[in-house]
Design an enzyme around this catalytic site. Structure first.
Site, PDB file in Angstrom:
ATOM      1  N   GLU A 227      36.563  87.680  11.551  1.00 45.65           N
ATOM      2  CA  GLU A 227      35.334  88.165  12.173  1.00 45.65           C
ATOM      3  C   GLU A 227      34.115  87.427  11.628  1.00 45.65           C
ATOM      4  O   GLU A 227      33.241  86.980  12.382  1.00 45.65           O
ATOM      5  CB  GLU A 227      35.187  89.658  11.924  1.00 45.65           C
ATOM      6  CG  GLU A 227      33.910  90.262  12.507  1.00 45.65           C
ATOM      7  CD  GLU A 227      33.737  91.717  12.113  1.00 45.65           C
ATOM      8  OE1 GLU A 227      33.422  92.536  12.990  1.00 45.65           O
ATOM      9  OE2 GLU A 227      33.916  92.027  10.908  1.00 45.65           O
TER      10      GLU A 227
ATOM     11  N   ARG B  13       7.744  65.621  25.933  1.00 47.82           N
ATOM     12  CA  ARG B  13       6.392  66.164  26.050  1.00 47.82           C
ATOM     13  C   ARG B  13       5.406  65.260  25.308  1.00 47.82           C
ATOM     14  O   ARG B  13       5.565  64.997  24.120  1.00 47.82           O
ATOM     15  CB  ARG B  13       6.376  67.578  25.452  1.00 47.82           C
ATOM     16  CG  ARG B  13       5.010  68.186  25.239  1.00 47.82           C
ATOM     17  CD  ARG B  13       4.340  68.560  26.534  1.00 47.82           C
ATOM     18  NE  ARG B  13       3.167  69.391  26.293  1.00 47.82           N
ATOM     19  CZ  ARG B  13       2.165  69.527  27.132  1.00 47.82           C
ATOM     20  NH1 ARG B  13       2.185  68.886  28.299  1.00 47.82           N
ATOM     21  NH2 ARG B  13       1.150  70.314  26.851  1.00 47.82           N
TER      22      ARG B  13
ATOM     23  N   GLN C  45       5.047  64.556  12.421  1.00 50.83           N
ATOM     24  CA  GLN C  45       5.879  65.148  11.373  1.00 50.83           C
ATOM     25  C   GLN C  45       5.755  66.667  11.315  1.00 50.83           C
ATOM     26  O   GLN C  45       6.669  67.335  10.817  1.00 50.83           O
ATOM     27  CB  GLN C  45       5.524  64.538  10.018  1.00 50.83           C
ATOM     28  CG  GLN C  45       5.921  63.072   9.909  1.00 50.83           C
ATOM     29  CD  GLN C  45       5.510  62.441   8.599  1.00 50.83           C
ATOM     30  OE1 GLN C  45       4.729  63.029   7.846  1.00 50.83           O
ATOM     31  NE2 GLN C  45       6.020  61.260   8.330  1.00 50.83           N
TER      32      GLN C  45
END
Length: 385
Positions: free
Chosen positions: A241, A267, A278
């Site tokens: 799990e 963009r 940066q």
């Protein structure tokens, strides 16, 4: 020591990546908003053999290990389809049945789990027994040639699509009156079994339920495996799990990172892509480092588990789950920050991931309980609870 996956595992990843990408995040979110399950993806994944890669070949599985199934789930999640029931049905329930189930239980359930035609849920958490499983009050008492089960569970995933639920309870010894941990297979249509959906702000096709069991009558073979191995069986399911939860988180982190990097590369502001600055490139690079470290620990945990080192796997699985949960939350947060307002626009699919990414810090075990485990078992510090 090897720090790279085998050619077979890499080929599996490539095949699953191609398959999951044909569905993608738009499919996942559309299903979630409809309140529907990923029925088409699950059925096709089962037919292709992806849901049973960890299960024995004699029962229709791939004969691999939990590391193979973890790779499948990571690729599902990286494609935008983090299927929670992969953690529950083939990983937890399938593993427990394969290791401890009676011959008849294995024949009855494992082929369907492997093919995706059967889904099992797993119920351990109770309203008054979350992290402290010792407080579980769900009890089965012997009754003739069967059992009568009573108790409550909460935050149980996927009961609406499950055929039966693995219920963690206590078995009453009529001779001594003592209670021992045990697992019971409870059909979801059994009289006295009731599931009530818990409304969540989380946008997910995997729904959560509260369970009420009021004198549910079960046959003798509803008891999973050996009556004396309940605790061992439970922990055999909990390590997979955690490994699977870590893989779901790292895959989700990779999905968010991919969206952020793609946006930052295209963009443009002030004549250059925003990813050239940066202030954005360094946080994204840091996320990449953290995700890869979490992936490495997850693969170590899976390798230890598949090698039969349950103790070593327990430590590594807890660490992997912690690291992956943190990395996923940071990845989604930074992805939203990179996209700005678009980070919360439906078109980009990151807004819903903000809530979902918090799950990795909460479930299936909280980060605080993981730190308790590491402090006590890895560092040898005194127990704090």
């Amino acid at each position: 020591m090897r720090f790279t996956e085998s050619d077979e595992r890499l080929a599996l990843r490539e095949a699953v990546r191609s398959f999951a990408s044909s569905y993608g995040g738009d499919y996942y979110r559309a299903k979630a908003r409809e309140g529907a399950y990923l029925t088409e993806l699950w059925a096709e994944a089962g037919k292709l053999g992806y849901l049973g890669v960890n299960l024995p070949e004699e029962f229709g599985g791939g004969g691999g290990g939990i590391g193979d199934l973890a790779a499948v789930l990571e690729e599902f999640s990286a494609a935008g389809c983090p299927t929670l029931m992969t953690v529950v049905s083939p990983a937890i329930c399938g593993t427990v049945l394969a290791r401890f189930g009676t011959p008849e239980q294995r024949r009855r359930w494992l082929p369907g789990i492997a093919s995706g035609e059967s889904i099992l849920a797993f119920a351990i958490t109770e309203p008054d027994a979350g992290s402290n499983a010792h407080n579980i009050t769900t009890t089965a008492r012997p009754d003739g040639d069967g059992w009568v089960l009573s108790g409550r569970k909460t935050f149980i995933s996927g009961v609406d699509v499950a055929d039966a639920v693995f219920v963690v309870g206590r078995m009453e010894d009529t001779a001594t009156g003592r209670l021992a941990p045990a697992l019971f297979m409870v059909p979801t249509d059994a009289p006295g079994f009731e599931a009530r959906r818990i409304e969540m702000d989380l946008v997910s096709p995997d729904h959560q339920f509260a369970l009420f069991m009021d004198g549910v009558r079960l046959p003798a073979d509803a008891l999973v495996g050996d009556p004396g191995s309940g605790l061992m069986q439970l922990f055999a399911g909990l390590n997979p799990e955690r490994i699977m939860a870590a893989s779901l988180a790292t895959g989700s982190a990779l999905h968010a990172l991919e969206r952020a990097v793609g946006y930052a590369s295209q963009r443009e502001v002030w004549g250059r892509p925003i990813g050239a600055h940066q202030g954005l490139s360094h946080p994204l690079a840091q996320v990449k480092v953290e995700v890869e470290l979490a992936r490495l620990m997850t693969q170590k945990a899976a390798a230890l588990y598949d090698a039969g080192d349950d103790a070593g796997a327990g430590e590594a699985a807890n660490m992997a789950k912690y690291a992956a949960g943190e990395a996923s939350a940071r990845a989604v947060d930074q992805a939203v920050q990179t996209l700005g307002g678009n980070g919360l626009a439906t078109e980009y699919g990151l807004g819903a991931a903000v809530t979902a990414s918090r799950l990795g810090r909460i479930a299936p075990v909280s980060r605080e309980m993981v730190l308790n485990y590491v402090a006590q078992h890895s560092l040898g510090l005194p127990k704090s609870y």
